[in-house]
Design a protein around this motif. Structure first.
Motif, PDB file in Angstrom:
ATOM      1  N   ALA A 182      43.267  57.520  50.022  1.00  0.00           N
ATOM      2  CA  ALA A 182      42.284  57.569  51.016  1.00  0.00           C
ATOM      3  C   ALA A 182      42.597  58.474  52.017  1.00  0.00           C
ATOM      4  O   ALA A 182      42.077  58.221  53.168  1.00  0.00           O
ATOM      5  CB  ALA A 182      42.278  56.072  51.701  1.00  0.00           C
ATOM      6  N   LEU A 183      43.021  59.915  51.595  1.00  0.00           N
ATOM      7  CA  LEU A 183      42.973  60.801  52.412  1.00  0.00           C
ATOM      8  C   LEU A 183      41.417  61.508  52.547  1.00  0.00           C
ATOM      9  O   LEU A 183      40.742  61.323  51.737  1.00  0.00           O
ATOM     10  CB  LEU A 183      43.957  62.082  51.762  1.00  0.00           C
ATOM     11  CG  LEU A 183      45.320  61.423  51.823  1.00  0.00           C
ATOM     12  CD1 LEU A 183      46.292  62.657  51.085  1.00  0.00           C
ATOM     13  CD2 LEU A 183      45.884  61.136  53.168  1.00  0.00           C
ATOM     14  N   MET A 184      41.236  61.983  53.875  1.00  0.00           N
ATOM     15  CA  MET A 184      40.021  62.690  54.194  1.00  0.00           C
ATOM     16  C   MET A 184      40.086  64.016  53.213  1.00  0.00           C
ATOM     17  O   MET A 184      40.906  65.084  53.586  1.00  0.00           O
ATOM     18  CB  MET A 184      39.558  63.089  55.529  1.00  0.00           C
ATOM     19  CG  MET A 184      39.993  61.992  56.458  1.00  0.00           C
ATOM     20  SD  MET A 184      38.855  60.456  55.894  1.00  0.00           S
ATOM     21  CE  MET A 184      39.841  59.089  56.676  1.00  0.00           C
ATOM     22  N   PRO A 185      39.224  64.249  52.125  1.00  0.00           N
ATOM     23  CA  PRO A 185      39.181  65.440  51.294  1.00  0.00           C
ATOM     24  C   PRO A 185      39.098  66.744  52.102  1.00  0.00           C
ATOM     25  O   PRO A 185      39.409  67.835  51.595  1.00  0.00           O
ATOM     26  CB  PRO A 185      38.233  65.209  50.329  1.00  0.00           C
ATOM     27  CG  PRO A 185      37.301  64.107  50.719  1.00  0.00           C
ATOM     28  CD  PRO A 185      38.139  63.350  51.627  1.00  0.00           C
ATOM     29  N   TRP A 186      38.478  66.728  53.277  1.00  0.00           N
ATOM     30  CA  TRP A 186      37.998  67.931  53.879  1.00  0.00           C
ATOM     31  C   TRP A 186      39.031  68.360  54.988  1.00  0.00           C
ATOM     32  O   TRP A 186      39.053  69.510  55.667  1.00  0.00           O
ATOM     33  CB  TRP A 186      36.668  67.889  54.669  1.00  0.00           C
ATOM     34  CG  TRP A 186      36.508  66.723  55.831  1.00  0.00           C
ATOM     35  CD1 TRP A 186      36.754  66.959  57.019  1.00  0.00           C
ATOM     36  CD2 TRP A 186      36.443  65.437  55.365  1.00  0.00           C
ATOM     37  NE1 TRP A 186      36.822  65.535  57.397  1.00  0.00           N
ATOM     38  CE2 TRP A 186      36.512  64.573  56.809  1.00  0.00           C
ATOM     39  CE3 TRP A 186      35.974  64.632  54.527  1.00  0.00           C
ATOM     40  CZ2 TRP A 186      36.337  63.263  57.018  1.00  0.00           C
ATOM     41  CZ3 TRP A 186      35.629  63.312  54.625  1.00  0.00           C
ATOM     42  CH2 TRP A 186      35.710  62.649  55.651  1.00  0.00           C
ATOM     43  N   LEU A 226      45.317  62.539  62.175  1.00  0.00           N
ATOM     44  CA  LEU A 226      44.115  61.817  62.302  1.00  0.00           C
ATOM     45  C   LEU A 226      44.412  60.693  63.361  1.00  0.00           C
ATOM     46  O   LEU A 226      43.837  60.578  64.440  1.00  0.00           O
ATOM     47  CB  LEU A 226      43.404  61.420  61.046  1.00  0.00           C
ATOM     48  CG  LEU A 226      41.782  60.991  61.250  1.00  0.00           C
ATOM     49  CD1 LEU A 226      41.048  61.902  62.419  1.00  0.00           C
ATOM     50  CD2 LEU A 226      41.499  60.871  60.040  1.00  0.00           C
ATOM     51  N   LEU A 255      57.734  67.032  52.580  1.00  0.00           N
ATOM     52  CA  LEU A 255      56.499  67.596  52.169  1.00  0.00           C
ATOM     53  C   LEU A 255      56.584  68.733  53.237  1.00  0.00           C
ATOM     54  O   LEU A 255      55.526  69.282  53.433  1.00  0.00           O
ATOM     55  CB  LEU A 255      55.520  66.910  52.378  1.00  0.00           C
ATOM     56  CG  LEU A 255      55.033  65.971  51.105  1.00  0.00           C
ATOM     57  CD1 LEU A 255      53.705  65.175  51.363  1.00  0.00           C
ATOM     58  CD2 LEU A 255      54.762  66.719  49.852  1.00  0.00           C
ATOM     59  N   ARG A 287      45.368  71.163  50.835  1.00  0.00           N
ATOM     60  CA  ARG A 287      44.150  70.158  50.942  1.00  0.00           C
ATOM     61  C   ARG A 287      44.765  69.061  50.098  1.00  0.00           C
ATOM     62  O   ARG A 287      45.297  69.391  49.298  1.00  0.00           O
ATOM     63  CB  ARG A 287      43.025  70.694  50.670  1.00  0.00           C
ATOM     64  CG  ARG A 287      42.468  72.023  51.377  1.00  0.00           C
ATOM     65  CD  ARG A 287      41.438  71.336  52.388  1.00  0.00           C
ATOM     66  NE  ARG A 287      40.999  72.710  53.246  1.00  0.00           N
ATOM     67  CZ  ARG A 287      40.560  72.725  54.331  1.00  0.00           C
ATOM     68  NH1 ARG A 287      39.910  71.534  54.772  1.00  0.00           N
ATOM     69  NH2 ARG A 287      40.449  73.823  54.919  1.00  0.00           N
ATOM     70  N   HIS A 321      43.205  67.941  47.357  1.00  0.00           N
ATOM     71  CA  HIS A 321      43.107  68.237  46.146  1.00  0.00           C
ATOM     72  C   HIS A 321      44.190  69.241  45.408  1.00  0.00           C
ATOM     73  O   HIS A 321      44.064  69.476  44.230  1.00  0.00           O
ATOM     74  CB  HIS A 321      41.639  68.697  45.696  1.00  0.00           C
ATOM     75  CG  HIS A 321      41.339  70.058  46.516  1.00  0.00           C
ATOM     76  ND1 HIS A 321      41.506  71.345  45.786  1.00  0.00           N
ATOM     77  CD2 HIS A 321      40.803  70.389  47.751  1.00  0.00           C
ATOM     78  CE1 HIS A 321      41.093  72.246  46.499  1.00  0.00           C
ATOM     79  NE2 HIS A 321      41.100  71.713  47.731  1.00  0.00           N
ATOM     80  N   GLU A 322      44.797  70.082  46.272  1.00  0.00           N
ATOM     81  CA  GLU A 322      45.938  70.826  45.841  1.00  0.00           C
ATOM     82  C   GLU A 322      47.074  70.138  45.577  1.00  0.00           C
ATOM     83  O   GLU A 322      47.987  70.599  45.138  1.00  0.00           O
ATOM     84  CB  GLU A 322      46.008  71.854  46.879  1.00  0.00           C
ATOM     85  CG  GLU A 322      44.695  72.728  47.074  1.00  0.00           C
ATOM     86  CD  GLU A 322      44.975  73.764  48.008  1.00  0.00           C
ATOM     87  OE1 GLU A 322      45.122  74.799  47.895  1.00  0.00           O
ATOM     88  OE2 GLU A 322      45.002  73.517  49.318  1.00  0.00           O
ATOM     89  N   LEU A 323      47.171  68.924  45.692  1.00  0.00           N
ATOM     90  CA  LEU A 323      48.369  68.339  45.594  1.00  0.00           C
ATOM     91  C   LEU A 323      48.415  67.207  44.229  1.00  0.00           C
ATOM     92  O   LEU A 323      47.472  66.799  43.886  1.00  0.00           O
ATOM     93  CB  LEU A 323      48.796  67.309  46.798  1.00  0.00           C
ATOM     94  CG  LEU A 323      48.555  67.911  48.088  1.00  0.00           C
ATOM     95  CD1 LEU A 323      48.870  67.104  49.187  1.00  0.00           C
ATOM     96  CD2 LEU A 323      49.765  68.862  48.300  1.00  0.00           C
ATOM     97  N   SER A 324      49.580  66.820  43.871  1.00  0.00           N
ATOM     98  CA  SER A 324      49.860  65.870  42.880  1.00  0.00           C
ATOM     99  C   SER A 324      49.587  64.243  43.446  1.00  0.00           C
ATOM    100  O   SER A 324      49.560  64.147  44.675  1.00  0.00           O
ATOM    101  CB  SER A 324      51.110  65.873  42.062  1.00  0.00           C
ATOM    102  OG  SER A 324      52.051  65.580  43.125  1.00  0.00           O
ATOM    103  N   MET A 376      52.261  63.216  45.560  1.00  0.00           N
ATOM    104  CA  MET A 376      52.413  64.042  46.908  1.00  0.00           C
ATOM    105  C   MET A 376      51.382  63.413  47.962  1.00  0.00           C
ATOM    106  O   MET A 376      51.513  63.199  49.156  1.00  0.00           O
ATOM    107  CB  MET A 376      52.153  65.450  46.900  1.00  0.00           C
ATOM    108  CG  MET A 376      53.315  66.324  46.036  1.00  0.00           C
ATOM    109  SD  MET A 376      53.083  67.911  45.245  1.00  0.00           S
ATOM    110  CE  MET A 376      53.102  68.712  46.685  1.00  0.00           C
ATOM    111  N   ARG A 396      52.584  60.305  49.274  1.00  0.00           N
ATOM    112  CA  ARG A 396      53.227  60.500  50.479  1.00  0.00           C
ATOM    113  C   ARG A 396      52.659  60.875  51.785  1.00  0.00           C
ATOM    114  O   ARG A 396      53.266  60.679  52.753  1.00  0.00           O
ATOM    115  CB  ARG A 396      54.548  61.519  50.093  1.00  0.00           C
ATOM    116  CG  ARG A 396      55.689  60.663  49.349  1.00  0.00           C
ATOM    117  CD  ARG A 396      56.243  61.661  48.202  1.00  0.00           C
ATOM    118  NE  ARG A 396      56.941  62.868  48.561  1.00  0.00           N
ATOM    119  CZ  ARG A 396      56.807  63.915  47.740  1.00  0.00           C
ATOM    120  NH1 ARG A 396      56.249  63.810  46.477  1.00  0.00           N
ATOM    121  NH2 ARG A 396      57.463  65.056  47.979  1.00  0.00           N
TER     122      ARG A 396
END
Ligand SMILES: Nc1ncnc2c1ncn2[C@@H]1O[C@H](COP(=O)(O)OP(=O)(O)O)[C@@H](O)[C@H]1O
Ligand SMILES: [Mg+2]
Lengths: 303, 262
Positions: B90-94, B103, B128, B135, B137-140, B143, B146
């Motif tokens: 539930a991270l904000m993708p932007w 946040l 980390l 962002r 989407h660049e993480l596994s 990650m 975490r």
């Protein structure tokens, strides 16, 4: 033969891994798991890959046009040569008249678009978040999207006469439904978990809208704006073409209208080209980069 | 005898649930999700809630988090706002990793410099460092989870400002991860918990995970959800740990099979 549950019973318990081990393992896993980005092409190559095909197509089009003209298949007043059209175009540029036409039309479109944005944004928010509003006027707003806004020209002329109000009216009716619907679609596709996260972090209604709903809906909102711009530009041209009068000043639509009245085909083609250039230009200069930045940031597009 | 002038303030609990009931719907369709839950979590304690799927674990966390209101009963919190970590990250993708973590601090009106310092600290706590500008989407998956942990910690620390107790609610946060990543993140979570001293209510349907992580394991029954039993599993290792897993798993099976009969 050893029984399965016995082996589990006697299995040696692995001691808690030491912090250093976990550290190393986590680092390794991050390196293995993180999505990799594909090879990046150089900037010059990307630009040329984007520019060369459309330029090639344009050149090919002019060549075919010239060839068809050379066969004299159509009389000159119906199909002029590319160079005749270019002369008319260049004449407009040299006398500076072209800026007058462009300014008149583009500033109208931009003002109309900004007003449309101001109306459509609260409308979209209401449609998306208030059930009653959506039930009452949702179908109407979606339906309006498929009604060509030229259809409003006669009504607007009867109501407001041949004035700027008529023109803005038509532009608004073209753009507002698209922008509002885009915003509604953008809000509808927000995963419900995101506003919940906002709430548990202590965001009130307004903070949630500002920090979570609006940014999350941005891709849909932008798509709506892009379509809204296309619709306002079209509606504007239609309005200028139909409701042309001296009081309204000379926009591209009037220029086209004059070309038709004078039976001047080079002028008509020049008018069409100018309208196309503005439409494509705004899309390329304003919306394409905005969309690219928005989608890339969210990992929604491979660049 | 001295007269107590002050109202007795409970400082020995992070959260107390007293006779908590939750019913969804009304009349014939009513679903009794929780039926008289009594539970107290001490400051800094790590409690695992175990139960079959649908027994009301998520509902219980939602009630504590204030996302839903109890039908009856009382929730006493000594934190101003519990932090929540969900199964999805539930991270904000932007937002970048850094902006995601800060946040809750931004929403609480914390200043920029203080936010940046906190984020640095939290990033290194979940190992980390150097990913702050990436962002999600660049993480596994591991990650991202975490980062979500770091964000919940930021929220928990904010909620425990002015001397209150920090409380984190975690709803099966690792269940969507692969086994290797899950194993490592469990070790990470224990380390972070020891480092921060926050109380944790951790929901899982994995008995092994519950025994490994928790100091106390609470077993819930399904429909209606009640506390069936609880075990002190603090510091168990080796065969003791395995025995505890077996005992709890056996009890869980018993609870589930009683449903088949009913
Ligand atoms: N909003 C809701 N409306 C009606 N029933 C619900 C709602 N949320 C949960 N329930 C019911 O309450 C029970 C407990 O659900 P939940 O707390 O999600 O269980 P768990 O997290 O343990 O799997 C389930 O039977 C579920 O169907
Ligand atoms: Mg659940």
């Amino acid at each position: 033969m050893p029984r399965l549950d016995e082996t589990t019973q006697n299995e040696k318990v692995t001691a808690e891994a030491s912090a250093a081990e976990v550290d190393g393992a986590i680092g390794g896993l991050d390196a293995l798991d993180a999505p990799t980005s594909g090879p990046q092409r150089s900037r010059a190559r990307r630009i040329s890959a984007a520019l060369l095909p459309p330029i090639g197509a344009a050149v090919l089009f002019v060549v075919v046009w010239q060839a068809v003209w050379a066969t004299a298949w159509l009389p000159e007043h119906q199909l002029p040569s590319p160079s005749t059209v270019f002369d008319v175009f260049w004449g407009l540029v040299e006398t500076g008249q072209v800026w007058e036409f462009l300014w008149t039309s583009v500033h109208r479109a931009v003002i109309g678009f900004v007003i449309a944005l101001g109306i459509a944004t609260p409308l979209g928010l209401l449609l998306a978040r208030v059930k009653l509003v959506r039930a009452a006027i949702g179908p109407l707003v979606s339906g309006l999207q498929s009604l060509p806004s030229v259809a409003w020209v006669p009504a607007a002329v009867i109501w407001f006469g041949l004035t700027d109000t008529t023109i803005y009216m038509v532009v608004l009716l073209g753009a507002v439904p698209s922008i509002a619907n885009g915003l509604v679609a953008g809000i509808d596709q927000i995963p419900p978990i995101l506003p919940r996260v906002g709430k548990v972090m202590g965001a009130g209604t307004l903070a949630n809208a500002r920090h979570i709903l609006l940014p999350a809906a941005l891709p849909g909102y932008l798509a709506g704006m892009k379509q809204g711009w296309a619709f306002s530009w079209r509606s504007l041209m239609a309005a200028e073409l139909i409701a042309s009068s001296p009081e309204l000043g000379d926009g591209l639509g009037q220029f086209l209208h004059n070309g038709m009245s004078l039976f001047d085909m080079p002028m008509v083609i020049t008018g069409i080209l100018l309208i196309l250039i503005v439409g494509v230009g705004i899309e390329l200069v304003v919306f394409a980069p905005l969309e690219k930045v928005t989608l890339n940031a969210r990992g929604l597009r491979k660049s | 005898m001295a007269v107590a002038l002050e109202k007795p303030v409970e400082t020995d609990v992070a959260v107390r649930l007293a006779d908590l009931h939750k019913v969804f719907g009304t009349g014939r369709q009513a679903v009794v999700a929780l039926d008289g839950i009594d539970l107290a979590v001490r400051p800094g304690e790590f409690v695992c809630l175990v139960g079959a799927s649908g027994c009301g674990k998520t509902t219980l966390l939602n009630l504590i988090a204030g996302l839903e209101q109890p039908t009856s009963g009382k929730i006493t919190l000594t934190t101003s706002r519990p932090a929540v970590m969900f199964q999805e990250h539930a991270l904000m993708p932007w937002l970048t990793v850094q902006r995601n973590i800060e946040l809750p601090l931004r929403l609480a009106g914390v200043g920029r410099a203080e936010r940046a310092a906190k984020v640095e600290e939290l990033l290194s706590l979940v190992r980390l460092e150097g990913t702050g500008r990436k962002r999600p989407h660049e993480l596994s998956g591991g990650m991202r989870q975490r980062v979500a942990l770091a964000r919940s910690l930021a929220s928990a620390i904010q909620g425990s400002a002015d001397g209150k107790h920090a409380l984190m609610l975690m709803d099966e946060p690792f269940s969507a991860l692969d086994a290797i990543t899950r194993d490592l993140l469990q070790a990470e979570l224990l380390r972070v918990w020891r480092a921060t001293g926050t109380a944790v209510v951790f929901v899982t349907h994995d008995v092994r995970e519950a025994v490994r992580l928790g100091q106390r394991v609470v077993l819930l029954s399904s429909r209606p959800g009640r506390v069936v039993d609880q075990w002190d599993v603090d510091g168990l290792t080796g065969s003791d740990e395995l025995a505890a897993v077996d005992t709890i798993a056996a009890k869980l099976r018993e609870v589930i099979s009683s449903h088949a009969a009913a």
